[in-house]
Design a protein around this motif. Structure first.
Motif, PDB file in Angstrom:
ATOM      1  N   GLN A 503       0.521  -1.708   0.039  1.00 48.46           N
ATOM      2  CA  GLN A 503      -0.031   0.431  -0.097  1.00 48.46           C
ATOM      3  C   GLN A 503       0.864   1.314   0.084  1.00 48.46           C
ATOM      4  O   GLN A 503       0.775   2.138  -1.007  1.00 48.46           O
ATOM      5  CB  GLN A 503      -0.516  -0.141   1.210  1.00 48.46           C
ATOM      6  CG  GLN A 503      -2.012  -1.414   1.192  1.00 48.46           C
ATOM      7  CD  GLN A 503      -3.133  -0.901   2.342  1.00 48.46           C
ATOM      8  OE1 GLN A 503      -2.310  -0.143   3.555  1.00 48.46           O
ATOM      9  NE2 GLN A 503      -4.172  -1.594   2.266  1.00 48.46           N
ATOM     10  N   ILE A 504       2.085   1.660   0.656  1.00 51.99           N
ATOM     11  CA  ILE A 504       3.194   2.128   0.654  1.00 51.99           C
ATOM     12  C   ILE A 504       3.557   2.602  -0.607  1.00 51.99           C
ATOM     13  O   ILE A 504       3.877   3.656  -1.715  1.00 51.99           O
ATOM     14  CB  ILE A 504       3.908   2.377   2.239  1.00 51.99           C
ATOM     15  CG1 ILE A 504       3.220   1.796   3.224  1.00 51.99           C
ATOM     16  CG2 ILE A 504       5.228   3.135   1.392  1.00 51.99           C
ATOM     17  CD1 ILE A 504       4.476   1.911   4.149  1.00 51.99           C
ATOM     18  N   ALA A 505       3.926   1.884  -1.101  1.00 51.86           N
ATOM     19  CA  ALA A 505       4.639   1.804  -2.811  1.00 51.86           C
ATOM     20  C   ALA A 505       3.781   2.184  -3.449  1.00 51.86           C
ATOM     21  O   ALA A 505       3.700   2.768  -4.348  1.00 51.86           O
ATOM     22  CB  ALA A 505       5.130  -0.151  -3.031  1.00 51.86           C
ATOM     23  N   ALA A 506       1.544   1.952  -3.012  1.00 53.36           N
ATOM     24  CA  ALA A 506       1.135   2.607  -4.440  1.00 53.36           C
ATOM     25  C   ALA A 506       0.874   3.202  -3.650  1.00 53.36           C
ATOM     26  O   ALA A 506       0.900   4.291  -5.293  1.00 53.36           O
ATOM     27  CB  ALA A 506      -0.080   1.209  -4.082  1.00 53.36           C
ATOM     28  N   VAL A 507       0.568   3.971  -3.247  1.00 52.07           N
ATOM     29  CA  VAL A 507       0.376   5.121  -2.462  1.00 52.07           C
ATOM     30  C   VAL A 507       1.537   6.179  -3.638  1.00 52.07           C
ATOM     31  O   VAL A 507       1.871   7.894  -3.672  1.00 52.07           O
ATOM     32  CB  VAL A 507       0.483   6.072  -1.621  1.00 52.07           C
ATOM     33  CG1 VAL A 507       0.074   7.318  -1.387  1.00 52.07           C
ATOM     34  CG2 VAL A 507      -0.455   4.759  -1.160  1.00 52.07           C
ATOM     35  N   HIS A 508       3.009   6.023  -3.051  1.00 51.82           N
ATOM     36  CA  HIS A 508       4.495   6.614  -3.991  1.00 51.82           C
ATOM     37  C   HIS A 508       4.158   6.669  -5.067  1.00 51.82           C
ATOM     38  O   HIS A 508       5.343   7.343  -5.950  1.00 51.82           O
ATOM     39  CB  HIS A 508       5.708   6.127  -3.322  1.00 51.82           C
ATOM     40  CG  HIS A 508       5.882   6.040  -1.143  1.00 51.82           C
ATOM     41  ND1 HIS A 508       6.959   6.457  -1.152  1.00 51.82           N
ATOM     42  CD2 HIS A 508       4.364   6.448  -0.397  1.00 51.82           C
ATOM     43  CE1 HIS A 508       6.882   6.436  -0.496  1.00 51.82           C
ATOM     44  NE2 HIS A 508       5.367   7.037   0.156  1.00 51.82           N
ATOM     45  N   SER A 509       3.572   5.694  -6.306  1.00 54.65           N
ATOM     46  CA  SER A 509       3.492   5.424  -7.281  1.00 54.65           C
ATOM     47  C   SER A 509       2.976   6.404  -7.861  1.00 54.65           C
ATOM     48  O   SER A 509       2.761   7.227  -9.039  1.00 54.65           O
ATOM     49  CB  SER A 509       3.554   3.970  -7.700  1.00 54.65           C
ATOM     50  OG  SER A 509       1.879   3.811  -7.543  1.00 54.65           O
ATOM     51  N   MET A 510       1.529   6.704  -6.791  1.00 53.80           N
ATOM     52  CA  MET A 510       0.844   7.970  -7.250  1.00 53.80           C
ATOM     53  C   MET A 510       0.887   9.099  -7.028  1.00 53.80           C
ATOM     54  O   MET A 510       1.067   9.985  -7.954  1.00 53.80           O
ATOM     55  CB  MET A 510      -0.874   7.898  -6.840  1.00 53.80           C
ATOM     56  CG  MET A 510      -2.116   8.685  -6.926  1.00 53.80           C
ATOM     57  SD  MET A 510      -3.156   8.392  -6.227  1.00 53.80           S
ATOM     58  CE  MET A 510      -3.635   7.225  -6.070  1.00 53.80           C
ATOM     59  N   ALA A 511       2.005   9.640  -5.844  1.00 53.86           N
ATOM     60  CA  ALA A 511       2.409  11.029  -6.206  1.00 53.86           C
ATOM     61  C   ALA A 511       3.502  10.805  -7.139  1.00 53.86           C
ATOM     62  O   ALA A 511       3.937  11.828  -7.592  1.00 53.86           O
ATOM     63  CB  ALA A 511       3.490  10.342  -4.432  1.00 53.86           C
ATOM     64  N   ALA A 512       4.583   9.867  -7.928  1.00 49.47           N
ATOM     65  CA  ALA A 512       5.342   9.783  -8.843  1.00 49.47           C
ATOM     66  C   ALA A 512       4.850   9.955  -9.677  1.00 49.47           C
ATOM     67  O   ALA A 512       5.132  11.178 -10.552  1.00 49.47           O
ATOM     68  CB  ALA A 512       6.139   8.675  -8.728  1.00 49.47           C
TER      69      ALA A 512
END
Length: 659
Positions: A503-512
């Motif tokens: 989930q952290i990686a998913a949100v960071h991918s959205m931010a990126a």
């Protein structure tokens, strides 16, 4: 044991579906990012390899509607992002498409199992809630409890209030409307890429002047149905003039018509205090129409009437009878004081000659848009009958003058001006003033016909966004600043509230993905990408700290201004006390929920440069995230056509069911 049943359908398995989805999203992400923003590259959309350039565009709807996508999953991504976003808001389709494609591609890489993908979907939906709250919106959970920005720590104490990014537009802030318009037209390379900073600013002012002049400001908002989206006001016409320099684009108060005129009509102009009758049906005989050159044979009866020897039958025909009725109508209109007869469709040549012989002006083959504009400017009601009556006089319209206006390269337009019309007893029906609407025509200069078509779409998009700003008066800092701030906010919230690595990686991918959209606006040399991203993140963190402290006197938001070619202050905002920004209660959009958790609001300063409207920006992000969540739940593709070659190309397998 599994048995394969042939039921007229082919199915792609889970691995084939994921591979197909990943490849399609990667291609769509490259296409959308390459065309995004003021530095995006335009695309040529041709009907075939041998055909010429049918469309040159970077507008999402024109681009994606002209591409024949063979992959059903890619079609679904476009249908869930670009098409509804463009139809509703007129802008933001490429942002929505890129965000959805990028989120899907990233999730398929680090979430291989179904359970992992469901965790990613939950993270995307939670991040969307964070974004809505950050942009000043309130959401409710399934139990109806409002999700506020105030959180409790482990001891039940309230943590620091989360920052909010929502600029409240005041109805008197004309410069804010200009800043919104500049953000739209400066990002379209084909239509406005050659304009200088001054030309872009002048065109933005004229667009705002046309919108405000054609919009009833006393109504407070563009009136629409409760479930509809605001559109272009009916009092605005846009005409492109090829060969006219863009800086010579002009705003005219009145209705301009680009029509081929007979010399006899041109010689009768100008005229003043003109009464107009409008018909929405053709003024022709049945034999003039293409589909009814002869009477159709009767199929309901074999009865025949023999009129041989009758003096009546000798000179009678259906066409002559109908033409006599039309000529009688012309005489009646002339005696009623009508000076212009306009029709949306065809007009019989003999009818035109009769109208000219009576000293009236015939206008035929007006489009539906032209008819609507003429009706608005003169207050007429289009007639749908050929049987005149005394009640028709209440349905006529009147304009102050009709004259010719010469544009560049001897282009001649017919001008109907309602300003200064004298009272006319024929057109003074009880509801006549209610039928009158101000008309403003915007003449847009362009170099080529292809560029003119693109420029017209861009200006119509600006008008639609201005209509949205009347209903949802909230904006965000432009120039990529809003995307960078949202990305920084997502990284902060995910590090505080999430524990699952997926989930952290998913949100960071959205931010990126949002940061990459912001970085695309800035021209960079090869290898400068990481430096630009680092600068964007640093600036966004500084803005977040200011947003959390309402005691700051002002917040200066920095973004990229393409017309200046540099990073600059796009808007300076100040805090004002109140109950927080509130939207009108008549809208059904999420953007019009009340902001209840703050007693202060951000208001743009006296001279904002670039602003993005809140509604389309949040709509684009929401549709992109929701499309990604929908596609990530798909496992199989079922085709009902039974096409073997399609199944072989896409790795589809026969439908297998348990025995």
């Amino acid at each position: 044991m599994h048995t394969s049943y042939k039921v007229g359908a082919l199915v792609s398995g889970q691995s084939a579906t994921q591979q197909l989805l990943s490849e399609g999203c990667e291609a769509l992400a490259r296409l959308s990012l390459n065309a995004y923003g003021p530095r995006g590259r335009s695309k040529i959309v041709a009907a075939s390899e041998s055909a010429g350039a049918a469309v040159i565009t970077s507008i999402s709807a024109r681009l994606l509607q002209g591409i024949a996508l063979q992959d059903p999953l890619s079609k679904l991504v476009v249908q869930l992002t670009v098409l509804p976003q463009q139809k509703r808001f007129g802008d933001g389709g490429l942002l929505s498409l890129y965000l959805a494609s990028r989120l899907i591609s990233e999730a398929l890489e680090f979430a291989s199992s179904v359970a992992a993908r469901l965790q990613v979907v939950a993270a995307y939906q939670l991040a969307l809630t964070w974004i809505a709250e950050f942009l000043g919106q309130s959401y409710s959970d399934d139990n109806g409890d409002e999700l506020s920005n105030t959180h409790m720590d482990g001891q039940g104490q309230q943590q620091q209030q989360q920052p909010r990014l929502c600029l409240h537009l005041q109805s008197s802030s004309i410069k804010s409307y200009v800043a919104l318009t500049r953000s739209v037209i400066s990002s379209k390379q084909v239509a406005c890429g050659s304009m200088t900073q001054e030309e872009t600013h002048i065109l933005s002012i004229k667009i705002v002047q046309a919108f405000l002049g054609a919009t009833p400001m006393h109504m407070g908002a563009v009136q629409q149905g409760p479930a509809s989206s605001p559109g272009i006001p009916p009092g605005i016409k846009v005409i492109t003039v090829t060969g006219l320099p863009p800086h010579e684009s002009d705003l005219h108060k009145g209705c301009l018509l680009d029509l081929p005129l007979r010399p006899a009509v041109a010689n009768m102009l100008p005229r003043h205090n003109v009464v107009i009758a409008i018909f929405e049906i053709p003024l022709v005989t049945t034999s003039n129409t293409a589909d009814h050159s002869t009477d159709p044979p009767s199929s309901g009866s074999n009865l025949q009437v023999d009129m041989t020897g009758s003096s009546y039958a000798a000179g009678w025909s259906r066409a002559s009878c109908e033409l006599d009725a039309l000529l009688a109508l012309v005489t009646w209109l002339h005696e009623a004081g009508v000076q212009v007869v306009a029709t949306q469709k065809l007009m019989h040549p003999s009818v035109q000659d009769a109208i000219l012989a009576c000293g009236m002006l015939p206008l035929q083959r007006l489009s539906a848009i032209h008819i609507s504009s003429v009706a608005h400017v003169c207050g007429a009601v289009p007639l749908s009958s050929l049987q005149p009556s005394a009640a028709w006089k209440r349905l006529f319209g009147c304009v102050a003058s009709i004259h010719l206006k010469t544009i560049s390269h001897n282009k001649i337009l017919l001008c109907l001006d309602a300003h200064g019309a004298k009272p006319n007893p024929i057109a003074q029906a009880p509801d006549y003033m209610r039928r009158l609407h101000p008309i403003h025509t915007l003449l847009l200069g362009c170099d080529t016909d292809l560029g003119g078509d693109e420029l017209k779409e861009v200006v119509n998009c600006a008008f639609k966004l201005l209509s949205w700003s009347m209903q949802v008066p909230y904006a965000l800092p432009g120039g990529g600043c809003a995307e960078a701030l949202i990305a920084a906010h997502l990284r902060t919230r995910s590090s505080q509230e999430l524990r699952q690595p997926n989930q952290i990686a998913a949100v960071h991918s959205m931010a990126a993905a949002l940061e990459e959209l912001a970085a695309t606006l800035v021209p960079a040399l090869p290898g400068d990408g990481p430096t630009i991203l680092a600068a964007i993140r640093e600036q966004a963190q500084h803005h977040l700290q200011l947003l959390t402290c309402t005691a700051a006197p002002a917040v200066q938001f920095m973004g990229w201004d393409n017309s200046l070619g540099q990073l600059c202050e796009v808007v300076e905002c100040s805090w004002v006390e109140g109950n927080g920004p509130r939207c009108s209660s008549g809208s059904t959009t999420e953007c019009q929920r009340q902001h209840k958790n703050s007693n202060t609001a951000l208001v743009p300063g006296p001279a904002p440069r670039l602003l993005d409207l809140l509604a389309p920006k949040l709509g684009a992000i929401s549709s992109g995230v929701e499309a990604a969540c929908t596609l990530l739940k798909l496992d199989n593709v079922v085709r009902a056509d039974g096409s073997k070659h399609m199944g072989q190309q896409q790795g589809m397998l026969p439908l297998a069911l348990p025995a």
